[in-house]
Design an enzyme around this catalytic site. Structure first.
Site, PDB file in Angstrom:
ATOM      1  N   GLU A  36     -10.551  34.675 -13.705  1.00  0.00           N
ATOM      2  CA  GLU A  36      -9.123  34.934 -14.365  1.00  0.00           C
ATOM      3  C   GLU A  36      -8.307  33.941 -13.534  1.00  0.00           C
ATOM      4  O   GLU A  36      -7.213  33.538 -14.198  1.00  0.00           O
ATOM      5  CB  GLU A  36      -8.791  36.038 -14.781  1.00  0.00           C
ATOM      6  CG  GLU A  36      -9.874  36.938 -15.555  1.00  0.00           C
ATOM      7  CD  GLU A  36     -11.229  37.385 -14.855  1.00  0.00           C
ATOM      8  OE1 GLU A  36     -11.054  37.293 -13.306  1.00  0.00           O
ATOM      9  OE2 GLU A  36     -12.287  37.659 -15.309  1.00  0.00           O
ATOM     10  N   ASN A  38      -8.789  31.621 -11.544  1.00  0.00           N
ATOM     11  CA  ASN A  38      -8.922  30.325 -11.551  1.00  0.00           C
ATOM     12  C   ASN A  38      -8.369  29.639 -12.661  1.00  0.00           C
ATOM     13  O   ASN A  38      -7.637  28.499 -12.428  1.00  0.00           O
ATOM     14  CB  ASN A  38     -10.673  29.838 -11.728  1.00  0.00           C
ATOM     15  CG  ASN A  38     -11.233  30.439 -10.655  1.00  0.00           C
ATOM     16  OD1 ASN A  38     -11.064  30.515  -9.489  1.00  0.00           O
ATOM     17  ND2 ASN A  38     -12.738  30.362 -10.684  1.00  0.00           N
ATOM     18  N   TYR A 103     -20.253  40.908  -3.166  1.00  0.00           N
ATOM     19  CA  TYR A 103     -19.966  42.332  -2.555  1.00  0.00           C
ATOM     20  C   TYR A 103     -18.864  42.906  -3.162  1.00  0.00           C
ATOM     21  O   TYR A 103     -17.842  42.864  -2.703  1.00  0.00           O
ATOM     22  CB  TYR A 103     -19.703  42.089  -1.089  1.00  0.00           C
ATOM     23  CG  TYR A 103     -21.115  41.203  -0.406  1.00  0.00           C
ATOM     24  CD1 TYR A 103     -21.934  41.978   0.121  1.00  0.00           C
ATOM     25  CD2 TYR A 103     -21.152  40.008  -0.254  1.00  0.00           C
ATOM     26  CE1 TYR A 103     -23.091  41.445   0.817  1.00  0.00           C
ATOM     27  CE2 TYR A 103     -22.125  39.384   0.028  1.00  0.00           C
ATOM     28  CZ  TYR A 103     -23.015  40.178   0.771  1.00  0.00           C
ATOM     29  OH  TYR A 103     -24.258  39.633   1.435  1.00  0.00           O
ATOM     30  N   ARG A 166     -22.295  37.558 -16.945  1.00  0.00           N
ATOM     31  CA  ARG A 166     -22.927  37.652 -15.362  1.00  0.00           C
ATOM     32  C   ARG A 166     -23.886  38.548 -15.263  1.00  0.00           C
ATOM     33  O   ARG A 166     -23.807  39.756 -15.370  1.00  0.00           O
ATOM     34  CB  ARG A 166     -21.622  38.129 -14.377  1.00  0.00           C
ATOM     35  CG  ARG A 166     -20.678  37.095 -14.476  1.00  0.00           C
ATOM     36  CD  ARG A 166     -21.039  35.955 -13.741  1.00  0.00           C
ATOM     37  NE  ARG A 166     -19.964  34.896 -13.495  1.00  0.00           N
ATOM     38  CZ  ARG A 166     -19.543  34.137 -14.297  1.00  0.00           C
ATOM     39  NH1 ARG A 166     -20.255  33.751 -15.310  1.00  0.00           N
ATOM     40  NH2 ARG A 166     -18.533  33.045 -14.025  1.00  0.00           N
ATOM     41  N   GLY A 253     -17.128  27.331 -11.685  1.00  0.00           N
ATOM     42  CA  GLY A 253     -15.595  27.053 -11.856  1.00  0.00           C
ATOM     43  C   GLY A 253     -15.214  26.171 -12.959  1.00  0.00           C
ATOM     44  O   GLY A 253     -14.268  25.940 -13.431  1.00  0.00           O
ATOM     45  N   GLY A 255     -16.362  26.182 -16.208  1.00  0.00           N
ATOM     46  CA  GLY A 255     -15.934  26.780 -17.500  1.00  0.00           C
ATOM     47  C   GLY A 255     -14.400  27.368 -17.483  1.00  0.00           C
ATOM     48  O   GLY A 255     -13.786  27.056 -18.139  1.00  0.00           O
ATOM     49  N   ASP A 256     -14.069  27.741 -16.014  1.00  0.00           N
ATOM     50  CA  ASP A 256     -12.641  28.297 -15.883  1.00  0.00           C
ATOM     51  C   ASP A 256     -11.745  27.030 -16.159  1.00  0.00           C
ATOM     52  O   ASP A 256     -10.667  27.085 -16.591  1.00  0.00           O
ATOM     53  CB  ASP A 256     -12.502  29.069 -14.678  1.00  0.00           C
ATOM     54  CG  ASP A 256     -13.283  30.044 -14.451  1.00  0.00           C
ATOM     55  OD1 ASP A 256     -13.756  30.610 -15.604  1.00  0.00           O
ATOM     56  OD2 ASP A 256     -13.767  30.251 -13.454  1.00  0.00           O
ATOM     57  N   ASP A 292     -14.306  26.601  -6.367  1.00  0.00           N
ATOM     58  CA  ASP A 292     -14.209  27.014  -7.829  1.00  0.00           C
ATOM     59  C   ASP A 292     -12.847  26.250  -8.513  1.00  0.00           C
ATOM     60  O   ASP A 292     -12.884  26.187  -9.722  1.00  0.00           O
ATOM     61  CB  ASP A 292     -14.204  28.649  -7.821  1.00  0.00           C
ATOM     62  CG  ASP A 292     -15.580  28.916  -7.193  1.00  0.00           C
ATOM     63  OD1 ASP A 292     -16.315  28.122  -6.926  1.00  0.00           O
ATOM     64  OD2 ASP A 292     -15.684  30.432  -7.359  1.00  0.00           O
TER      65      ASP A 292
HETATM   66  O1  CKP Z   1     -17.833  30.337 -15.358  1.00  0.00           O
HETATM   67  P1  CKP Z   1     -17.123  29.603 -14.103  1.00  0.00           P
HETATM   68  O2  CKP Z   1     -18.240  28.957 -13.442  1.00  0.00           O
HETATM   69  O3  CKP Z   1     -16.079  28.929 -14.380  1.00  0.00           O
HETATM   70  O4  CKP Z   1     -16.731  30.907 -13.290  1.00  0.00           O
HETATM   71  C1  CKP Z   1     -16.751  30.926 -11.955  1.00  0.00           C
HETATM   72  C2  CKP Z   1     -16.113  32.339 -11.267  1.00  0.00           C
HETATM   73  O5  CKP Z   1     -15.371  35.173 -11.339  1.00  0.00           O
HETATM   74  C3  CKP Z   1     -16.097  32.400  -9.713  1.00  0.00           C
HETATM   75  O6  CKP Z   1     -14.852  31.884  -9.232  1.00  0.00           O
HETATM   76  C4  CKP Z   1     -16.639  33.433  -9.528  1.00  0.00           C
HETATM   77  O7  CKP Z   1     -15.879  34.345  -8.557  1.00  0.00           O
HETATM   78  C5  CKP Z   1     -16.524  34.523 -10.702  1.00  0.00           C
HETATM   79  O8  CKP Z   1     -16.585  33.361 -11.892  1.00  0.00           O
HETATM   80  C6  CKP Z   1     -17.617  35.439 -10.936  1.00  0.00           C
HETATM   81  O9  CKP Z   1     -17.140  36.911 -10.854  1.00  0.00           O
HETATM   82  O10 CKP Z   1     -18.554  35.109 -11.054  1.00  0.00           O
HETATM   83 MG    MG Z   2     -18.088  30.342 -17.364  1.00  0.00          MG
END
Ligand code: CKP
Ligand code: MG
Length: 311
Positions: A36, A38, A103, A166, A253, A255-256, A292
């Site tokens: 979010e 990102n 973590y 996830r 990153g 997708g974001d 990211d």
């Molecule tokens: O879907 P994306 O690859 O764009 O997302 C990446 C983000 O928040 C990354 O910054 C990571 O910290 C996360 O997705 C996550 O919690 O997996």
């Molecule tokens: Mg994504």
């Protein structure tokens, strides 16, 4: 001013700059991540207004992530919590393949609750952007997201949902159960094909997946197809957006970045073709740089990858 508001968990990241197994030791770079935040950074870099709402620890990592978000022009509405800020360990196993480890149990971000969502902030949003990550963090975060959606719907804001499944956080059955009610109340959904199948299990092709999502309620569905670009169904109209060809370094990153590009142009009042083109450009910036969000462009830099006019 048309503002994006988003709710989620921001994490500190320890990332290995060089390829190789982390178990051998490495000098790590300290930064931040979080789907979010990102998106908020991506929108802000393109000149849009973005607010991020969440909880961080009263620790150094909490200080770091808030400083960094503010430095990127993102307005932060953060509750400080005695629990630690989450951490993400990022290993570059090979030059093109990275692995992450979370973590993030008993952390500040996972203690987010519905009371943390200020009504006037969400009511001022033109777009509320949420992802499937936050509800996966626990009951409290799930309720916070539902509360934000309640407020956004009441205020007439556009609700944008990135399914962002996830598997490290939950299984598909739990994700489907929790995310379907949110998806039904969203206006716009971003998903990869596998993520879209959580909502539309019997569909296969992007066209069917997008139609299936829109049949559940949203007016728009964008199916992201990686190197093959994206397929979108927006208000019953089909769009096909090719990817911008680049050398891939790190797909985390992407997708974001794509969502940020799309939403920044939506906020700016641009038509769907322009939203999707900017989305593809931001995706390309994200995959061709490590980190990211660090490689995301300012508006003046979009032309670096936009050879559109030369063809
Ligand atoms: O879907 P994306 O690859 O764009 O997302 C990446 C983000 O928040 C990354 O910054 C990571 O910290 C996360 O997705 C996550 O919690 O997996
Ligand atoms: Mg994504």
């Amino acid at each position: 001013e048309r503002r994006l508001v988003t709710v989620g968990e921001v994490l500190a990241v320890l990332a290995a700059p060089d390829p190789g197994p982390l178990a051998l030791g490495a000098g790590l770079r300290l930064g931040l991540a979080g789907a979010e935040s990102n998106v908020a950074v991506g929108v802000s870099r393109l000149g849009g207004s973005a607010t991020w709402i969440g909880r961080v620890g009263e620790d150094e990592l909490g200080e770091l992530v808030l400083r960094e978000l503010r430095a990127e022009g993102v307005t932060t509405v953060a509750v400080r919590d005695p629990a630690p800020t989450s951490l993400l360990l990022k290993e570059r196993r090979t030059s093109t393949h990275s692995r992450t480890r979370y973590y993030r149990t008993h952390t500040a971000g996972s203690r987010l609750s519905a009371e943390d969502i200020p009504e006037h902030i969400v009511a001022s949003a033109a777009v509320l952007h949420i992802t499937g990550i936050t509800p996966a963090l626990g009951e409290g975060p799930a309720q916070a997201v539902t509360r934000a959606v309640d407020l956004a719907v009441e205020a007439g804001a556009t609700v944008s949902l990135d399914i962002n499944f996830r598997f490290l956080l939950w299984n598909e059955a739990d994700a489907r159960r929790t995310l379907l009610p949110l998806l039904r109340r969203s206006d716009l959904v971003f998903a990869g094909p596998h993520e879209a199948r959580l909502a539309v299990p019997d569909a296969d092709e992007p066209e069917e997946l997008a139609q299936g999502i829109c049949d559940l309620g949203p007016d728009g569905a964008v199916i992201k197809l990686g190197a093959e670009g994206a397929y979108a169904l927006l208000d019953g109209q089909e769009y096909r957006q090719p990817a911008v060809p680049v050398q891939v370094h790190d797909t985390v990153g992407a997708g974001d970045a794509f969502a940020a590009g799309y939403l920044a142009e939506l906020l700016a009042g641009e038509p769907p073709e322009r939203r999707l083109r900017t989305a593809a450009l931001l995706g390309a910036f994200a995959v061709s740089t490590t980190g990211d969000w660090e490689g995301l462009p300012r508006r003046s830099e979009l032309g670096l990858l936009d050879h559109h006019d030369d063809i």
